[in-house]
Design a protein around this motif. Structure first.
Motif, PDB file in Angstrom:
ATOM      1  N   LEU A   1       8.008 -11.366  15.149  1.00  0.00           N
ATOM      2  CA  LEU A   1       7.636  -9.957  15.222  1.00  0.00           C
ATOM      3  C   LEU A   1       7.075  -9.495  13.886  1.00  0.00           C
ATOM      4  O   LEU A   1       7.710  -9.671  12.837  1.00  0.00           O
ATOM      5  CB  LEU A   1       8.858  -9.107  15.598  1.00  0.00           C
ATOM      6  N   LEU A   2       5.878  -8.919  13.911  1.00  0.00           N
ATOM      7  CA  LEU A   2       5.221  -8.392  12.708  1.00  0.00           C
ATOM      8  C   LEU A   2       5.065  -6.884  12.853  1.00  0.00           C
ATOM      9  O   LEU A   2       4.337  -6.412  13.730  1.00  0.00           O
ATOM     10  CB  LEU A   2       3.840  -9.028  12.528  1.00  0.00           C
ATOM     11  N   THR A   3       5.740  -6.130  12.003  1.00  0.00           N
ATOM     12  CA  THR A   3       5.620  -4.674  12.017  1.00  0.00           C
ATOM     13  C   THR A   3       4.858  -4.230  10.778  1.00  0.00           C
ATOM     14  O   THR A   3       5.346  -4.402   9.653  1.00  0.00           O
ATOM     15  CB  THR A   3       7.005  -4.006  12.039  1.00  0.00           C
ATOM     16  N   PRO A   4       3.646  -3.669  10.920  1.00  0.00           N
ATOM     17  CA  PRO A   4       2.868  -3.275   9.739  1.00  0.00           C
ATOM     18  C   PRO A   4       3.501  -2.082   9.033  1.00  0.00           C
ATOM     19  O   PRO A   4       3.990  -1.145   9.671  1.00  0.00           O
ATOM     20  CB  PRO A   4       1.495  -2.922  10.323  1.00  0.00           C
ATOM     21  N   LEU A   5       3.489  -2.123   7.704  1.00  0.00           N
ATOM     22  CA  LEU A   5       4.021  -1.051   6.874  1.00  0.00           C
ATOM     23  C   LEU A   5       2.901  -0.475   6.022  1.00  0.00           C
ATOM     24  O   LEU A   5       1.975  -1.185   5.622  1.00  0.00           O
ATOM     25  CB  LEU A   5       5.153  -1.564   5.982  1.00  0.00           C
ATOM     26  N   SER A   6       2.979   0.800   5.730  1.00  0.00           N
ATOM     27  CA  SER A   6       1.944   1.473   4.946  1.00  0.00           C
ATOM     28  C   SER A   6       2.143   1.142   3.461  1.00  0.00           C
ATOM     29  O   SER A   6       3.209   1.425   2.896  1.00  0.00           O
ATOM     30  CB  SER A   6       2.007   2.981   5.161  1.00  0.00           C
ATOM     31  N   ASP A   7       1.136   0.534   2.844  1.00  0.00           N
ATOM     32  CA  ASP A   7       1.249   0.126   1.444  1.00  0.00           C
ATOM     33  C   ASP A   7       0.183   0.794   0.571  1.00  0.00           C
ATOM     34  O   ASP A   7      -0.368   0.186  -0.345  1.00  0.00           O
ATOM     35  CB  ASP A   7       1.154  -1.392   1.323  1.00  0.00           C
ATOM     36  N   ARG A   8      -0.083   2.074   0.848  1.00  0.00           N
ATOM     37  CA  ARG A   8      -1.007   2.833   0.007  1.00  0.00           C
ATOM     38  C   ARG A   8      -0.331   3.184  -1.312  1.00  0.00           C
ATOM     39  O   ARG A   8       0.894   3.180  -1.431  1.00  0.00           O
ATOM     40  CB  ARG A   8      -1.458   4.099   0.721  1.00  0.00           C
ATOM     41  N   ASP A   9      -1.143   3.532  -2.319  1.00  0.00           N
ATOM     42  CA  ASP A   9      -0.590   3.913  -3.619  1.00  0.00           C
ATOM     43  C   ASP A   9       0.429   5.038  -3.480  1.00  0.00           C
ATOM     44  O   ASP A   9       1.513   5.000  -4.088  1.00  0.00           O
ATOM     45  CB  ASP A   9      -1.716   4.356  -4.564  1.00  0.00           C
ATOM     46  N   GLU A  10       0.093   6.044  -2.678  1.00  0.00           N
ATOM     47  CA  GLU A  10       0.986   7.197  -2.554  1.00  0.00           C
ATOM     48  C   GLU A  10       2.312   6.827  -1.893  1.00  0.00           C
ATOM     49  O   GLU A  10       3.339   7.469  -2.154  1.00  0.00           O
ATOM     50  CB  GLU A  10       0.313   8.343  -1.796  1.00  0.00           C
TER      51      GLU A  10
END
Length: 391
Positions: free
Chosen positions: A349-358
């Protein structure tokens, strides 16, 4: 009289002129020094401070370069040591390169003499910890002295890869003494331990680039292994086990009394240990929360890209276990899974996570200027030393 102004120096004594010139030179040096001190820190400055400030400099050579610092924060713990490159000049051994005993790696292999003799293999280990040590050797009766402990290992009539030991090794200079039996042979040593998640700014390290507060925030979150707390950025993707590129001796089954498989089927080992290879491509490069859904009476071992090694203890029914949150580059990745007898695997299972600077800035809570000042680096190191578990 008209013309250009008279630019000749006034009648100043020679000694005073020398003092004046020296004063001007000193002023220029002071101004240049002030400009250098005012220059914002670079990623290299933070990289060096990070390794030194966290007490990880033991794994560096005497004159470290960028690559040496990067090897420490990269977190990888797999080291291949060619015997012919690591032996010492005084060792009573020979280096040979013919293949009558099987294939070998590197430029050659180390051969013993007509009686037992000892080869001293010295190497630099960037990260310490408990390692599994393997050797490729020939003939029985090899003795290994590692950190004051002695282990034995036997080879066959040709080159054989064997597990020598699992033992603690310190970061820095190490020596493994190998006593070869009469006419014994040694090709290489391989050290392996589970990797730590890499610590890097967004987009990776660029040592000459000016440091940003987002770089500080991202390295803090990664060092504290808190990427799992980043906000979810999309739907979970399932990589079904039954699509594995190599199922080994496992069988595809549709039984449901151990739980309903996500894709209607799952892989289950038969009566013996089975190795399964699952090749997959993430939807896009980025940080993902990884989980494995499986079952088994015994340990299920998973290894991602030959780097991240984890043992799972599943219940006797299908259930998901969170693995880690990691950055996955674009392109193909390889997951190798070793199943115990009658153990099984349903899906990755791959759950994408938000990796923006903010996202990193918000999660870290760092209150620093942009660009950061040297004092910000010191405060960040204090934060890490307060909360980070030793590795």
């Amino acid at each position: 009289m008209t013309g250009f102004p008279d630019r000749r120096q006034p009648n100043v004594p020679q000694g005073d002129r020398i003092v004046l010139r020296l004063s001007l030179l000193l002023l220029c040096l002071l101004l240049a020094s002030g400009q250098a001190l005012a220059a914002p820190p670079t990623q290299r400055d933070w990289l060096i401070n990070l390794v030194d400030g966290l007490g990880w400099s033991f794994g560096l050579p005497d004159n470290p370069q960028d690559a040496d610092y990067l090897a420490v924060v990269d977190g990888g713990r797999r080291l291949h040591i060619e015997a012919e490159e690591a032996i010492q000049p005084e060792d009573l051994v020979a280096v040979k390169n013919y293949r009558i005993y099987g294939d070998f790696s590197g430029e050659g292999w180390v051969s013993g003499i007509a009686r037992p003799t000892t080869a001293h293999l010295r190497f630099l280990l960037p990260i310490g910890g408990r390692y599994e040590i393997r050797a490729r050797l020939r003939l029985p009766g090899h003795r290994f002295t590692i950190g004051g402990q002695e282990f034995t290992a036997d080879g066959g009539t040709g080159f054989t890869t064997v597990v020598v030991a699992q033992t603690e090794l310190v970061a820095g200079e190490n020596e493994i003494a190998v006593t070869l039996p009469a006419n014994g042979s040694l090709d290489y040593l391989e050290l392996q331990a589970p990797a730590y998640p890499p610590i890097a700014p967004p987009g990776g390290w660029r040592p000459d680039r000016p440091l940003r507060k987002a770089d500080l925030a991202a390295t803090v979150i990664k060092a504290l292994q808190l990427e799992n707390c980043l906000p979810q950025a999309g739907e979970t993707v399932r990589i079904e086990a039954e699509t594995a590129s190599d199922t080994g001796d496992a069988e595809i089954t549709r039984i449901t009394h151990l739980g309903h498989p996500s894709g209607g089927a799952w892989l289950r080992a038969r009566a013996g240990v089975t190795r399964v290879v699952l090749d997959f491509t993430p939807p896009a490069p980025g940080v993902y929360r990884l989980a494995l859904r499986g079952t088994g009476k015994g340990t299920v071992r998973a290894e991602l890209d030959g780097r991240y090694l984890t043992d799972f203890d599943f219940p006797p029914y299908l259930q998901a276990r969170t693995w880690a949150s990691l950055y996955l580059a674009g392109g193909k990745h390889r997951l190798e899974i070793t199943l115990p007898p009658r153990g099984g695997i349903d899906a990755l299972l791959l759950t994408p996570l938000s990796d923006r600077d903010e996202d990193y800035l918000r999660l870290s809570g760092l209150q620093t200027a942009d660009p950061p000042e040297p004092a910000d680096l010191d405060r960040t190191l204090e934060l890490l030393n307060s909360f980070m578990l030793p590795r």
